[in-house]
Design a protein around this motif. Structure first.
Motif, PDB file in Angstrom:
ATOM      1  N   PRO A 457      49.186  27.598  32.356  1.00 32.76           N
ATOM      2  CA  PRO A 457      49.626  28.406  32.637  1.00 32.76           C
ATOM      3  C   PRO A 457      50.379  29.334  32.126  1.00 32.76           C
ATOM      4  O   PRO A 457      49.867  30.586  32.785  1.00 32.76           O
ATOM      5  CB  PRO A 457      50.949  27.596  32.460  1.00 32.76           C
ATOM      6  N   ASP A 458      49.498  29.406  31.271  1.00 32.42           N
ATOM      7  CA  ASP A 458      49.766  30.885  30.089  1.00 32.42           C
ATOM      8  C   ASP A 458      48.433  31.844  30.921  1.00 32.42           C
ATOM      9  O   ASP A 458      48.583  33.282  30.831  1.00 32.42           O
ATOM     10  CB  ASP A 458      49.519  31.002  28.768  1.00 32.42           C
ATOM     11  N   THR A 459      48.065  31.554  31.187  1.00 35.88           N
ATOM     12  CA  THR A 459      46.364  32.164  31.610  1.00 35.88           C
ATOM     13  C   THR A 459      46.532  32.358  32.901  1.00 35.88           C
ATOM     14  O   THR A 459      46.498  33.913  33.393  1.00 35.88           O
ATOM     15  CB  THR A 459      45.188  31.225  31.145  1.00 35.88           C
ATOM     16  N   LEU A 460      47.082  31.379  34.222  1.00 39.19           N
ATOM     17  CA  LEU A 460      47.622  32.658  34.545  1.00 39.19           C
ATOM     18  C   LEU A 460      48.767  33.340  35.691  1.00 39.19           C
ATOM     19  O   LEU A 460      48.669  34.688  36.305  1.00 39.19           O
ATOM     20  CB  LEU A 460      48.008  30.589  35.852  1.00 39.19           C
ATOM     21  N   LEU A 461      49.565  32.977  34.225  1.00 38.18           N
ATOM     22  CA  LEU A 461      50.200  33.916  34.138  1.00 38.18           C
ATOM     23  C   LEU A 461      50.516  35.120  33.337  1.00 38.18           C
ATOM     24  O   LEU A 461      50.500  36.417  34.347  1.00 38.18           O
ATOM     25  CB  LEU A 461      51.980  34.049  33.033  1.00 38.18           C
ATOM     26  N   GLY A 462      48.957  34.893  32.787  1.00 41.70           N
ATOM     27  CA  GLY A 462      48.235  36.310  32.084  1.00 41.70           C
ATOM     28  C   GLY A 462      47.826  37.114  33.771  1.00 41.70           C
ATOM     29  O   GLY A 462      47.332  38.324  33.092  1.00 41.70           O
ATOM     30  N   MET A 463      47.302  36.497  34.361  1.00 42.50           N
ATOM     31  CA  MET A 463      45.996  37.137  35.128  1.00 42.50           C
ATOM     32  C   MET A 463      47.358  37.246  36.208  1.00 42.50           C
ATOM     33  O   MET A 463      46.937  39.013  36.819  1.00 42.50           O
ATOM     34  CB  MET A 463      45.461  35.862  36.246  1.00 42.50           C
TER      35      MET A 463
END
Length: 619
Positions: A457-463
């Motif tokens: 989830p952190d990676t998706l938000l970071g994108m």
């Protein structure tokens, strides 16, 4: 050792309003800047001054002038700001020279601090920033902060004397209209608000003119941002031809022979203007049919939006109308691409990408495997000067070479860590190409599908955060992407996402791609006003960003995947929107829905979206 005094003087301070209930007030204070602190005191006749406040210089994060279009409610009319800790101190100087001395001195003393990356150029008032409308006082700034200098980097003209700026008898009263907003970058500049009227007071410089607003404030603005309201003097525009007949216009445009070559000329009827444009668009038999089309500029004489060419896209001024149709065909046979004029250099404002530091020697470029292809052409992996690069090659018939070079011109002026970086161009052989930084994981849509179920989830938000940062920069540069989608973003080996292909959609010659009636048109990413009226703006980009966030959280699924374009349009008209992807946090889905508001003015700016996503990433 005692600190050395650098500056001192009487200025006016606005209350910092540390409490929401604090009233705004303006008080005269005696300021002292030394090598350690900025202090201010109340001076009392016959008594010792009482110190009212002190700011340690090491705690200052930003010092900058404040550019505002509202009346200043105190006698000192030249504000600047000091951002320290979590507070903004607004100080008002009696004149611009005084303000410059204080800002330069404070910047010099604080340049080695841990400084803000961005700042707000306008005031915090009534619970929001006037510059970007964010409603959080500590929201990230919307303009990049330059700690090293006060003066603008642009070549400003010599300031006219005050009498000339306020009243130039040679000009008479010339009323101009702002074609677009302009936020000042220098103390001598003036804020412009789109569609508002100003009085022109000095037009002696080739690029920067002085205008006066309705409050009597005078300052410089780029002359391309304004147009005469009367619409009767277009000599400064490269597209205008005063005394050219229809036959001569056709002759010149046919000689030019470029798709979208155009000019504006006087019609036979006094006070009426005609746009003549060259096209190679196929005729009824499907074969290329080079010809010149003529469109009379219609005048409704109803203020404020009077002029139109086709389908009643109305504008306040003729230059604004021409500027719009230079980017949108919107009912014309083709977009107005290349101004042609007799007696002036029609390329005077052009940019030759084959000259200077941007040109790549063909011998230095080694081409490798194909990475992908799209409406604009093929992309190959390559090597240039011992570094991996991506090489975008123009597909024959996709767009004109002139337009491809135009994209290079645009990209060279835009630079941000979240935009795919252009290294150079290669125009010395055919097909011409652009050389970009290499992004190891390729386009975002493909990457999301390939890694489905493996991204946190952190990676998706970071994108999403990466893309919003790049788009906030484009927004602040008054640049519209027009085709924002996961397919037009690229991913690095560290999962960093960058925006690509910004502005390219306006150059595509394929009618099915550029017309909302075509099967290729990106309807599923387009806002209602783009589908209905081809009306692009930063707020239409915001709508597309909402769809892009949906793509990210659905891990690469196609929006409305089981519906045709016509069915999508029908659903949007009925007020229906994409459903929340399963793993989308509620706060992110709320941002998506905010992006999909029917009215553009109800959608957030990218600056606001960046702030909201950044706050979620901190949780």
């Amino acid at each position: 050792m005692y600190p050395r005094v650098i500056l001192k003087g009487t200025l006016i301070k606005k209350s910092q309003q540390k409490r929401r209930t604090s009233p705004s007030n303006y008080k005269e204070r005696f300021f002292v800047l030394d090598t350690q602190d900025l202090t201010y005191s109340e001076r009392r006749p016959g008594k010792k001054p009482v110190q009212k406040g002190s700011i340690e210089l090491a705690r200052i994060k930003c010092v900058e002038i404040v550019c505002s279009d509202i009346p200043i409610p105190c006698s000192n009319k030249y504000p600047f700001q000091v951002f320290h800790d979590s507070y903004y101190l607004y100080i008002f100087a009696p004149d611009n020279d005084c303000r410059q001395r204080w800002v330069r001195a404070l910047k010099e003393e604080t340049k080695c601090n841990r400084l803000a990356v961005k700042y707000h150029p306008n005031f915090w008032m009534d619970g929001r920033w006037r510059c970007c409308h964010q409603t959080e006082k500590l929201a990230a700034g919307c303009h990049e902060y330059d700690p090293m200098g006060f003066a603008s980097k642009k070549p400003l003209p010599k300031t006219p004397d005050p009498e000339r700026r306020l009243s130039n008898p040679d000009l008479g009263k010339v009323v101009v209209v702002a074609i677009q907003n302009y936020i000042p970058h220098d103390a001598s500049d003036l804020t412009l608000k789109k569609d508002q009227e100003y009085v022109l007071t000095d037009s002696s410089h080739p690029e920067w003119w002085a205008v006066q607003d309705d409050r009597g404030n005078t300052g410089f603005v780029p002359n391309i941002y304004i147009a005469e309201k009367s619409g009767s003097n277009f000599n400064r525009f490269v597209w205008y031809n005063k005394n050219i007949t229809r036959a001569r216009a056709e002759e010149l445009l046919m000689q030019e022979g470029k798709e979208g070559a155009f000019m504006v000329r006087d019609s036979r009827q006094l006070g009426v203007y005609t746009v003549s444009v060259y096209t190679k668009a196929p005729g009824s038999n499907g074969e290329k049919n080079p010809r010149v089309k003529h469109y009379q500029i219609k005048d409704t004489e109803i203020e404020p939006f009077r002029f139109y060419l086709a389908e009643k896209y109305l504008f306040s001024t003729i230059p604004e109308l021409i500027q719009y149709h230079q980017h949108n065909a919107a009912g014309l046979i083709t977009r107005l691409r290349h101004p042609v004029t007799l007696g002036k250099d029609s390329s005077q404002n052009s940019f030759d990408v084959s000259q200077g530091e941007w040109e790549v020697e063909p011998a230095e470029l080694v081409l490798g495997e194909e990475l992908g292809s799209g409406e604009f052409g093929m992309v190959l992996q390559g090597t240039w000067r011992d570094r991996k690069v991506a090489v975008k090659m123009l597909r024959e018939g996709a767009m004109s070479e002139e337009d491809f070079k135009e994209e290079a011109m645009v990209v060279t002026k835009l630079s941000h860590p979240k935009l795919v970086q252009l290294y150079g161009v290669c125009t010395q052989h055919s097909p011409i190409c652009l050389v970009f930084e290499f992004m190891e994981h390729g386009c975002l849509s493909d990457y999301l599908r390939a890694t489905r179920g493996h991204l946190s989830p952190d990676t998706l938000l970071g994108m999403c955060l990466d893309i919003s940062e790049g788009m906030a920069y484009l927004e602040s540069s008054n640049f519209i992407h027009r085709d924002l989608a996961a397919r037009n973003c690229l991913v690095s080996k560290d999962n960093e996402v960058k925006v690509s292909d910004f502005g390219m959609a306006r150059f595509v010659l394929d009618d099915q791609y550029t017309s909302s009636q075509g099967s290729k048109f990106p309807v599923k990413w387009s806002s209602p006003e783009v589908i209905k009226y081809s009306k692009f703006s930063s707020k239409s980009d915001v709508w597309s960003f909402g769809v892009l966030m949906w793509e990210v959280y659905s891990e690469g699924r196609l929006p409305y995947e089981s519906r045709s374009n016509a069915e999508v349009v029908e659903s949007l008209n009925a007020g229906l929107r994409l459903l929340k992807p399963r793993q989308t946090p509620s706060a992110v889905h709320q941002l998506m829905e905010w992006c999909w508001k029917e009215k553009p003015e109800d959608r957030p700016s990218f600056a606001v979206l960046l702030h909201e996503l950044a706050s979620l990433s901190d949780l």
